[in-house]
Design a protein around this motif. Sequence first.
Motif, PDB file in Angstrom:
ATOM      1  N   SER A  36       0.862  -1.180   0.000  1.00 21.40           N
ATOM      2  CA  SER A  36       0.000   0.000   0.000  1.00 21.40           C
ATOM      3  C   SER A  36       0.901   1.233   0.000  1.00 21.40           C
ATOM      4  O   SER A  36       1.931   1.254   0.673  1.00 21.40           O
ATOM      5  N   THR A  38       1.082   5.834  -1.000  1.00 25.97           N
ATOM      6  CA  THR A  38       0.426   7.094  -1.349  1.00 25.97           C
ATOM      7  C   THR A  38       1.117   7.671  -2.574  1.00 25.97           C
ATOM      8  O   THR A  38       2.345   7.826  -2.577  1.00 25.97           O
ATOM      9  N   ASP A  39       0.354   7.977  -3.618  1.00 25.71           N
ATOM     10  CA  ASP A  39       0.960   8.469  -4.859  1.00 25.71           C
ATOM     11  C   ASP A  39       1.274   9.960  -4.767  1.00 25.71           C
ATOM     12  O   ASP A  39       1.061  10.604  -3.741  1.00 25.71           O
ATOM     13  N   GLY A  42      -1.262  12.292  -3.478  1.00 25.51           N
ATOM     14  CA  GLY A  42      -1.724  12.112  -2.118  1.00 25.51           C
ATOM     15  C   GLY A  42      -2.825  11.084  -1.963  1.00 25.51           C
ATOM     16  O   GLY A  42      -3.458  10.994  -0.913  1.00 25.51           O
ATOM     17  N   LEU A  43      -3.047  10.284  -3.019  1.00 22.54           N
ATOM     18  CA  LEU A  43      -4.103   9.273  -2.976  1.00 22.54           C
ATOM     19  C   LEU A  43      -3.535   7.924  -2.550  1.00 22.54           C
ATOM     20  O   LEU A  43      -2.426   7.553  -2.922  1.00 22.54           O
ATOM     21  N   SER A  44      -4.311   7.191  -1.765  1.00 26.09           N
ATOM     22  CA  SER A  44      -3.889   5.861  -1.322  1.00 26.09           C
ATOM     23  C   SER A  44      -4.050   4.859  -2.455  1.00 26.09           C
ATOM     24  O   SER A  44      -5.083   4.828  -3.123  1.00 26.09           O
ATOM     25  N   ARG A  45      -3.035   4.057  -2.655  1.00 25.90           N
ATOM     26  CA  ARG A  45      -3.046   3.065  -3.728  1.00 25.90           C
ATOM     27  C   ARG A  45      -2.688   1.690  -3.187  1.00 25.90           C
ATOM     28  O   ARG A  45      -2.031   1.561  -2.149  1.00 25.90           O
TER      29      ARG A  45
END
Length: 205
Positions: A36, A38-39, A42-45
Motif C-alpha cells: 500500500s 500514497t501516490d 496524495g491518494l492511497s493506492r
Amino acid sequence: DEIDFGISRLKAKEWGVLLEFALQVSEGIKLAHNTSFTDIDGLSREGIVHGNLKMSKVLFTPEGIPKITGFMFTDFTRNKQITLKIPKEIEEKSKQENLADFFPPEILAGSTAVNRQTDVFGLGAIFLEVATGKPLSQLEYNSELELMNILLRRNRSFPKFLTKVIFKATHPEPGKRYQSVDEMIADLLKTRNLWGRLWYNLFKK
C-alpha cells in the motif's frame, strides 16, 4: 544455447536450493503485490506489479540472496488499462529478445491489461529457465508430463512438485494458471512438513 545454473549436477537431497530460490523470489513479488502506498497526488493506492519479470531482472547479493530489479508498472488501481506496447527506442533490442520467453500470450496479444498473473507467468518462466538452462520459447511442451520429461533429461532427480508449479505458472490459459503468487507459494510449501510451513508463515511474512 543453454545456461548452466548447476541444476544438472544437483542430487536428490539438494533440491532445497532451488526451492529456496523460488520461494525468495516469489515472496518478493508477493510483497510488491500487497504493498500500500500514497501516490504523488496524495491518494492511497494498492499493489505494485513488476510487469517485466525475466532472469536478467534477478540479481544476487554476495551472500547469494536474489533481489528483483527493473519494476516496469506500479499501480493496479490507477493503471487498469495497461497493455504491452514496445517503445521505439528498444525495438532493436526486442528483435534479439523473444518476448514470449517471459510474457503470457494474452499480454502479447494485447487483449488483457498487465496484472498479477503477468508476474506469475514471469516467475514461472524464470524458474523454467533456471531448471532447463533455456528460455521458454526454446522449449515445447503441452502437458505436465511433457515438461517433466524435459526436466528429467536435465536431471534425473528433478522434483515432480517443481514441475507442477512451473507448468501451472506458465500455462497459456489464464484460467488454468495460478491466480496469484500466494497460490504458487502455497504449492511450493507443500513439500515442507507442518513445522517447516509454520516456520515460514511465522517468520517469512
